[in-house]
Write a protein that holds these residues in place. Structure first.
Motif, PDB file in Angstrom:
ATOM      1  N   GLU A   5      50.933  40.223  48.219  1.00 63.50           N
ATOM      2  CA  GLU A   5      51.116  41.288  49.217  1.00 63.50           C
ATOM      3  C   GLU A   5      52.575  41.773  49.195  1.00 63.50           C
ATOM      4  O   GLU A   5      52.852  42.951  49.391  1.00 63.50           O
ATOM      5  CB  GLU A   5      50.743  40.777  50.610  1.00 63.50           C
ATOM      6  N   ASN A   8      52.920  44.091  46.228  1.00 64.33           N
ATOM      7  CA  ASN A   8      52.374  45.424  46.553  1.00 64.33           C
ATOM      8  C   ASN A   8      53.347  46.202  47.427  1.00 64.33           C
ATOM      9  O   ASN A   8      53.566  47.404  47.228  1.00 64.33           O
ATOM     10  CB  ASN A   8      51.029  45.279  47.262  1.00 64.33           C
ATOM     11  N   CYS A  11      56.102  47.516  45.408  1.00 64.05           N
ATOM     12  CA  CYS A  11      55.650  48.645  44.578  1.00 64.05           C
ATOM     13  C   CYS A  11      55.673  49.936  45.413  1.00 64.05           C
ATOM     14  O   CYS A  11      56.205  50.960  44.982  1.00 64.05           O
ATOM     15  CB  CYS A  11      54.252  48.360  44.038  1.00 64.05           C
ATOM     16  N   TYR A  12      55.114  49.882  46.633  1.00 68.86           N
ATOM     17  CA  TYR A  12      55.098  51.076  47.483  1.00 68.86           C
ATOM     18  C   TYR A  12      56.499  51.423  48.014  1.00 68.86           C
ATOM     19  O   TYR A  12      56.737  52.546  48.453  1.00 68.86           O
ATOM     20  CB  TYR A  12      54.128  50.887  48.647  1.00 68.86           C
ATOM     21  N   SER A 117      45.902  46.959  49.630  1.00 67.98           N
ATOM     22  CA  SER A 117      47.073  46.189  49.188  1.00 67.98           C
ATOM     23  C   SER A 117      47.229  44.911  50.007  1.00 67.98           C
ATOM     24  O   SER A 117      48.092  44.087  49.701  1.00 67.98           O
ATOM     25  CB  SER A 117      48.338  47.044  49.285  1.00 67.98           C
ATOM     26  N   ASP A 184      50.953  39.655  37.176  1.00 65.97           N
ATOM     27  CA  ASP A 184      50.008  39.776  38.297  1.00 65.97           C
ATOM     28  C   ASP A 184      48.614  39.208  38.044  1.00 65.97           C
ATOM     29  O   ASP A 184      47.851  39.032  38.995  1.00 65.97           O
ATOM     30  CB  ASP A 184      49.865  41.255  38.695  1.00 65.97           C
ATOM     31  N   LEU A 206      49.893  46.871  41.035  1.00 68.57           N
ATOM     32  CA  LEU A 206      49.276  46.528  42.326  1.00 68.57           C
ATOM     33  C   LEU A 206      48.208  45.460  42.141  1.00 68.57           C
ATOM     34  O   LEU A 206      47.499  45.451  41.129  1.00 68.57           O
ATOM     35  CB  LEU A 206      48.613  47.764  42.949  1.00 68.57           C
ATOM     36  N   THR A 208      44.843  44.381  43.974  1.00 72.52           N
ATOM     37  CA  THR A 208      44.036  45.219  44.857  1.00 72.52           C
ATOM     38  C   THR A 208      42.729  44.557  45.284  1.00 72.52           C
ATOM     39  O   THR A 208      42.109  43.847  44.511  1.00 72.52           O
ATOM     40  CB  THR A 208      43.718  46.537  44.085  1.00 72.52           C
TER      41      THR A 208
END
Ligand SMILES: C[S@@+](CC[C@H](N)C(=O)[O-])C[C@H]1O[C@@H](n2cnc3c(N)ncnc32)[C@H](O)[C@@H]1O
Length: 258
Positions: A5, A8, A11-12, A117, A184, A206, A208
């Motif tokens: 998490e 993610n 990444c965002y 995410s 990942d 990501l 997911t």
């Protein structure tokens, strides 16, 4: 928060990721949903979770009586504030929306698989928070990855081209994809009701959540939300009696049970 998490969220939080979302193009099922439920959006209190750079804010903020956008990426909040001047957009996480009172919103939106995410427990926590801030009978619109989809890309691929500039970009991209995939893939796992997959989005950056529409209906029901209908990527309503194998995403509308 599990390790992935955090990956993610990073990444965002990256500028490169945020810049991808600066546009105002709605997807076909979103158009179907917003048009069909326009009377429940117009003039009402709307919360747009994971608003990104403001793609849906452009429309929903104009129709709503009160519009609030939140995102847990400061980079996204910055882009949204620039892209949609005058819109109320702040940092906020779906898992803790304690600043909003119970039943305050008529319509909650979490577009473009933002919820995916989160890991399983945090997703359930997010759903409970969404239910809490919705009024009885209020609507929740969102999309999620479809576990029944058969065409998902599983590994990075490389296509040669004679254009030297395009070739250079593809080499850099392939390098990023393989590096992220190595990092990942260890988080992938398959459970009875859902699956965690290292997704090709953002160069395999990501990890997911994937779910079938049958399990999604049960998950929502447990959270006190009734699934009203689900659309595929082309904007067709999905037949809940059969697995949906040809749409990578599911677009859902759920209603808060009183
Ligand atoms: C795929 S992007 C979509 C952005 C925007 N909704 C759109 O449709 O263009 C997903 C967004 O959800 C946000 N997000 C993911 N998890 C979140 C959480 N727990 N709380 C708030 N925002 C979250 C991400 O930062 C990102 O901006």
């Amino acid at each position: 928060m599990t390790n992935y998490e955090e990956i993610n969220k990073q990444c965002y939080g990256a500028r490169r990721t945020a810049s991808v979302y600066v546009h105002s193009i709605l997807q076909m099922p979103e158009v179907m949903i917003y048009v069909k439920y326009r009377d429940e959006i117009a003039g009402s209190r709307v919360l747009d979770i994971g608003c990104g750079a403001g793609r849906t804010a452009v429309f929903l903020s104009k129709w709503a009586g009160e519009y609030v956008a939140i995102d847990y990426s400061c980079e996204m909040v910055g882009e949204c504030t620039k892209f949609c001047r005058g819109v109320d957009c702040t940092f906020g996480d779906v898992r803790d929306m304690s600043r909003y009172e119970d039943g305050h919103f008529d319509f909650v939106n979490f577009a473009n698989n933002g919820m995916d995410s989160l890991g399983h427990e945090d997703r359930l926590l997010g759903l409970r928070e969404i239910r809490r801030v919705l009024r009885d009978g209020g609507l929740f619109s969102f999309s999620t990855h479809n576990r029944d989809y058969v065409g998902a890309v599983k590994e990075p691929d490389f296509h040669f081209t004679i254009d030297p500039f395009a070739l250079m970009r593809r080499i850099v991209r392939y390098h990023r994809c393989t590096r992220n995939r190595r990092r990942d893939r260890v988080f992938e796992r398959s459970e009875e009701t859902y699956e965690i997959i290292n997704d090709p989005a953002h160069n395999f950056g990501l990890i997911t959540y994937y779910i079938t529409h049958r399990h999604l209906a049960a998950q929502l029901e447990e959270a006190g939300l009734d699934l009203v209908e689900t659309y595929d990527l082309k904007g067709n309503v999905i037949d809940m009696a059969k697995p949906c194998t040809d749409s990578s995403w599911l677009y859902c509308v759920a209603r808060k049970r009183a």
